[in-house]
Design a protein around this motif. Sequence first.
Motif, PDB file in Angstrom:
ATOM      1  N   ARG A  61     -15.789  -1.713-113.575  1.00 40.14           N
ATOM      2  CA  ARG A  61     -16.362  -0.440-114.023  1.00 40.14           C
ATOM      3  C   ARG A  61     -15.440   0.188-115.073  1.00 40.14           C
ATOM      4  O   ARG A  61     -15.641   1.323-115.473  1.00 40.14           O
ATOM      5  N   HIS A  62     -14.432  -0.566-115.487  1.00 39.36           N
ATOM      6  CA  HIS A  62     -13.378  -0.064-116.362  1.00 39.36           C
ATOM      7  C   HIS A  62     -13.504  -0.723-117.732  1.00 39.36           C
ATOM      8  O   HIS A  62     -13.241  -1.920-117.874  1.00 39.36           O
TER       9      HIS A  62
ATOM     10  N   ALA B 162      -7.869   1.651-109.518  1.00 39.59           N
ATOM     11  CA  ALA B 162      -8.059   2.764-108.590  1.00 39.59           C
ATOM     12  C   ALA B 162      -6.960   2.776-107.537  1.00 39.59           C
ATOM     13  O   ALA B 162      -6.379   1.746-107.220  1.00 39.59           O
TER      14      ALA B 162
ATOM     15  N   HIS C 241     -21.162   4.023-115.456  1.00 39.84           N
ATOM     16  CA  HIS C 241     -21.859   5.079-114.727  1.00 39.84           C
ATOM     17  C   HIS C 241     -21.990   6.377-115.513  1.00 39.84           C
ATOM     18  O   HIS C 241     -22.481   7.353-114.983  1.00 39.84           O
ATOM     19  N   SER C 242     -21.535   6.364-116.740  1.00 37.05           N
ATOM     20  CA  SER C 242     -21.642   7.579-117.544  1.00 37.05           C
ATOM     21  C   SER C 242     -21.694   7.182-119.015  1.00 37.05           C
ATOM     22  O   SER C 242     -21.301   6.073-119.383  1.00 37.05           O
TER      23      SER C 242
ATOM     24  N   ALA D 177     -16.541   7.035-105.239  1.00 40.92           N
ATOM     25  CA  ALA D 177     -16.475   5.849-106.106  1.00 40.92           C
ATOM     26  C   ALA D 177     -15.800   4.686-105.380  1.00 40.92           C
ATOM     27  O   ALA D 177     -16.244   3.537-105.498  1.00 40.92           O
ATOM     28  N   LYS D 178     -14.755   4.968-104.624  1.00 45.47           N
ATOM     29  CA  LYS D 178     -14.049   3.890-103.922  1.00 45.47           C
ATOM     30  C   LYS D 178     -14.870   3.355-102.747  1.00 45.47           C
ATOM     31  O   LYS D 178     -14.830   2.167-102.448  1.00 45.47           O
TER      32      LYS D 178
ATOM     33  N   ASP E 117     -12.590   8.695-102.169  1.00 49.39           N
ATOM     34  CA  ASP E 117     -13.680   9.413-102.812  1.00 49.39           C
ATOM     35  C   ASP E 117     -14.903   8.503-102.857  1.00 49.39           C
ATOM     36  O   ASP E 117     -14.835   7.334-102.481  1.00 49.39           O
TER      37      ASP E 117
ATOM     38  N   VAL F 142     -10.682  -2.775-110.605  1.00 44.88           N
ATOM     39  CA  VAL F 142     -10.752  -1.332-110.845  1.00 44.88           C
ATOM     40  C   VAL F 142      -9.358  -0.732-110.751  1.00 44.88           C
ATOM     41  O   VAL F 142      -8.670  -0.951-109.771  1.00 44.88           O
TER      42      VAL F 142
ATOM     43  N   HIS G 293     -18.099   3.219-102.843  1.00 47.20           N
ATOM     44  CA  HIS G 293     -19.080   2.383-103.561  1.00 47.20           C
ATOM     45  C   HIS G 293     -18.473   1.014-103.897  1.00 47.20           C
ATOM     46  O   HIS G 293     -19.115  -0.020-103.694  1.00 47.20           O
ATOM     47  N   ILE G 294     -17.258   1.003-104.390  1.00 52.41           N
ATOM     48  CA  ILE G 294     -16.586  -0.248-104.760  1.00 52.41           C
ATOM     49  C   ILE G 294     -16.439  -1.151-103.526  1.00 52.41           C
ATOM     50  O   ILE G 294     -16.760  -2.342-103.571  1.00 52.41           O
TER      51      ILE G 294
END
Length: 129
Positions: free
Chosen positions: A92-93, A9, A112-113, A17-18, A15, A7, A20-21
Motif C-alpha cells: 500500500r506504499h 508500519a 486508498h486515497s 489500517a493495521k 489502528d 508496509v 486491515h493488513i
Amino acid sequence: MDLVYAVPADFTKKDAAKIHIASMARALAHTELNVEVAALKFPNIDIMKQEYLFDESYKIRNIRTLHLRKFESIFFAFQVALRFRRTLIYTRHLPTAFVCACLHKKVILELHSPVEAIQSKIMLWLLFR
C-alpha cells in the motif's frame, strides 16, 4: 508462489489500517500463496494473536531501517526490494512499489486515497510507463 505484503508500519500502534493488513495477510495465506508481512515493527506474538488475530498462517518479518524521519520510508522500500528475491510484492506504499518495480520485481499496489503530492504523481506515472 511467495508473496510479501510490505508496509512501513509500526504494529505496536494499533489502528484500522493495521487490522486491515493483518486480515488481508490471513486471507491471502489461505490461498496457495506463502505470505509474509514485512513491516517496521511488530509486538510480541501474544499481542499479535490477541489484537490482530495472527494465526501463524503467514510469517512476520521486521525490516530494520535507519531512523531518519524523512528517509525511513525510502530505506524501507530498498530493504524490501533487495531482501526478497523472486517474490511478488504486495504493498500500500507507493515508494516501495516504485523501488521494487524499478528493480524488476513483480508488484501489486493498493491505494486508498488520491495521489496528491507531486513526487507521488511522478512515481505513479512512471510506474504505469
